[in-house]
Design an enzyme around this catalytic site. Structure first.
Site, short mmCIF file in Angstrom:
data_model
loop_
_atom_site.label_atom_id
_atom_site.label_comp_id
_atom_site.label_asym_id
_atom_site.label_seq_id
_atom_site.Cartn_x
_atom_site.Cartn_y
_atom_site.Cartn_z
N ARG A 48 0.83 -1.22 0.00
CA ARG A 48 0.00 0.00 0.00
C ARG A 48 0.86 1.27 0.00
NH1 ARG A 48 -2.02 2.59 4.37
NH2 ARG A 48 -1.79 0.76 5.71
N ASP A 57 -5.21 19.40 -14.52
CA ASP A 57 -5.48 18.03 -14.96
C ASP A 57 -5.10 17.98 -16.44
OD1 ASP A 57 -6.62 15.70 -16.02
OD2 ASP A 57 -8.24 15.70 -14.54
N LYS A 69 -6.04 6.58 -19.12
CA LYS A 69 -6.33 7.04 -20.47
C LYS A 69 -5.09 6.92 -21.36
CE LYS A 69 -10.40 7.82 -18.84
NZ LYS A 69 -10.30 8.22 -17.47
N TYR A 92 -13.55 18.09 -15.00
CA TYR A 92 -14.08 16.72 -15.13
C TYR A 92 -15.14 16.50 -14.03
CZ TYR A 92 -14.12 11.67 -14.54
OH TYR A 92 -14.52 10.37 -14.39
C1 LIG Z 1 -9.94 14.57 -17.37
C2 LIG Z 1 -10.11 13.44 -16.42
N1 LIG Z 1 -9.57 13.52 -15.20
C3 LIG Z 1 -9.71 12.53 -14.29
C4 LIG Z 1 -10.43 11.40 -14.58
C5 LIG Z 1 -10.59 10.33 -13.55
O1 LIG Z 1 -9.77 9.25 -13.87
P1 LIG Z 1 -10.05 7.73 -13.39
O2 LIG Z 1 -11.27 7.26 -14.10
O3 LIG Z 1 -8.78 7.03 -13.79
O4 LIG Z 1 -10.25 7.78 -11.93
C6 LIG Z 1 -11.00 11.26 -15.85
C7 LIG Z 1 -11.79 10.05 -16.18
O5 LIG Z 1 -12.45 9.97 -17.18
C8 LIG Z 1 -10.85 12.30 -16.78
O6 LIG Z 1 -11.40 12.22 -18.00
#
Ligand SMILES: Cc1ncc(COP(=O)(O)O)c(C=O)c1O
Length: 403
Positions: free
Chosen positions: A64, A192, A217, A117
């Site tokens: 962890r 982000d 992604k 997001y």
């Molecule tokens: C721009 C963006 N940030 C964060 C996330 C969250 O990522 P995760 O699904 O890996 O938790 C996503 C998920 O689609 C995203 O598109």
């Protein structure tokens, strides 16, 4: 590696539990990193345990807290972003939540883009707000609105938070100007950069303090991993790491291994998919069934010049377009596609299409959706690495079903 004299006489149960342990070490190294699939490390003695806990010797302790596969991925990400340090987590949301819980305290004020997001927005509204964090949303493409919010009397801002490229309408945030504004008002800028990836943009090089990624992604890139990362100055990343450890936010070694394996081809994948994205966007603009296309590489995008200044190697693999005929047209289009998959993710080798009004923005009121350009006819495309013409043909097949 671990070597010791095992007792010569062992019962069958002991043999099952310890068999094969002595095969290591070897005079040769594996060409690719192994998966350190272990939940814990064994110490040779108490002195070594003390030395590791006190940071005098390098060693791993417990799954962890992170394993060598996490450290390898972290080094690669920090290097690509041009940052001091990185933290690899179990998902994009665990990166974001570890960072925000690490940095914020009751009474702190966050100024966030109204286009963050949805998962981040839910975290801010449903969780951080419950712990007394004050969250204010602005149109962060409007620098005057951001400045007005940052300098509002009362609690000084602690963080400014934006997505570099927004979901699902693919607008661009002016990271250098936002960094300057945030710093002038005593706040940190968190970006982000999931949609941009370090291949197209490096927010830390543009002035941001911290970058977060959903490595689920483009970084892992094959629709088969869950992961996230926080990248930035060591002191801030280590705070996020301690928070992630306390909240159980660090994932298993196999996902970290897969993410690093995916990262090896990031530039090749992004090169191909961003070229295809530009080709698709250029065709879509001309198609009679398409009302609107949003792709920063198109001269008609409202922030095309900004994107040219901030993004490198093209304009990314994400685009959005709106078809005439709303939901019914979308239903016909996605049914007609043969190659492009209708799936609720992005960033993989295969092209995927999503209907934001039914997925990420399902719970948002229609009027609020419409205000942000998310109508019933809007589709978001994440372009993969297929042959460009095959994708054009598939999309044209889908659009032909609307005639
Ligand atoms: C721009 C963006 N940030 C964060 C996330 C969250 O990522 P995760 O699904 O890996 O938790 C996503 C998920 O689609 C995203 O598109």
């Amino acid at each position: 590696m671990w070597e010791r004299d095992a007792p010569e006489e062992m019962g069958d149960l002991t043999r099952c539990a310890h068999g094969g342990e002595d095969l290591l070490p070897s005079a040769t190294d594996p060409l690719t990193p192994p998966i350190w699939q272990t939940a814990a490390y064994a110490y040779p003695d108490l002195d070594t345990l003390d030395a590791i806990y006190e940071g005098r010797e390098r060693g791993f302790i417990y799954g962890r807290y992170g394993l060598p596969n996490h450290v390898q991925l972290e080094r690669a990400l920090a290097d690509l972003e041009g940052a001091e340090a990185a933290l690899a987590t179990a998902s994009g949301m665990s990166a974001i939540s570890s960072l925000l819980f690490a940095l914020l305290a009751p009474g702190d004020r966050v100024v966030a883009s109204e286009l963050v997001y949805r998962g981040t927005r839910n975290l801010l509204d449903l969780d951080l707000a419950r712990f007394g964090v004050i969250v204010e949303y602005v149109d962060a493409t409007d620098l005057a609105a951001v400045e007005a919010s940052l300098q509002r009397p009362g609690q000084p801002p602690r963080l400014l938070y934006v997505d570099f490229l927004t979901n699902p309408t693919i607008l661009v945030h002016d990271v250098p100007s936002l960094a300057e504004l945030a710093h002038r008002h005593g706040a940190l800028l968190v970006v982000d950069s999931t949609f941009a990836t370090p291949y197209h943009g490096r927010p830390i090089q543009l002035g941001a303090d911290l970058v977060v990624h959903s490595t689920t992604k483009f970084i892992a890139g094959h629709h088969d991993v869950s992961g996230g990362a926080v990248v930035g100055r060591s002191e801030l990343v280590e705070r996020a790491r301690r928070q992630a450890i306390r909240m159980g936010g660090i994932g298993g070694p196999f996902d970290a291994w897969l993410a690093l394996r995916g990262l090896r081809t990031l530039a090749l994948r992004m090169g191909q998919s961003s070229r295809s994205a530009l080709a698709l966007a250029s065709r879509l603009v001309e198609h009679p069934a398409v009302e609107r296309v949003s792709y920063p590489g198109l001269p008609g995008h409202p922030q095309h010049d900004l994107a040219r200044g901030l993004l490198a190697n093209g304009f990314g693999s994400m685009l959005a377009f709106e078809v005439e005929g709303g939901r019914a047209a979308v239903a016909r289009l996605v049914r007609a596609l043969r190659l492009i998959r209708f799936a609720e993710t992005l960033g993989g080798v295969t092209t995927t299409i999503v209907h934001p009004a039914s997925t990420s923005h399902r719970s948002v009121e229609q009027a609020a959706r419409a205000a942000h350009g998310i109508g019933e006819g809007l589709l978001r495309l994440s372009v993969g690495i297929e042959t460009t013409e095959d994708l054009v043909e598939d999309l044209e097949r889908g659009l032909a079903s609307l005639a």
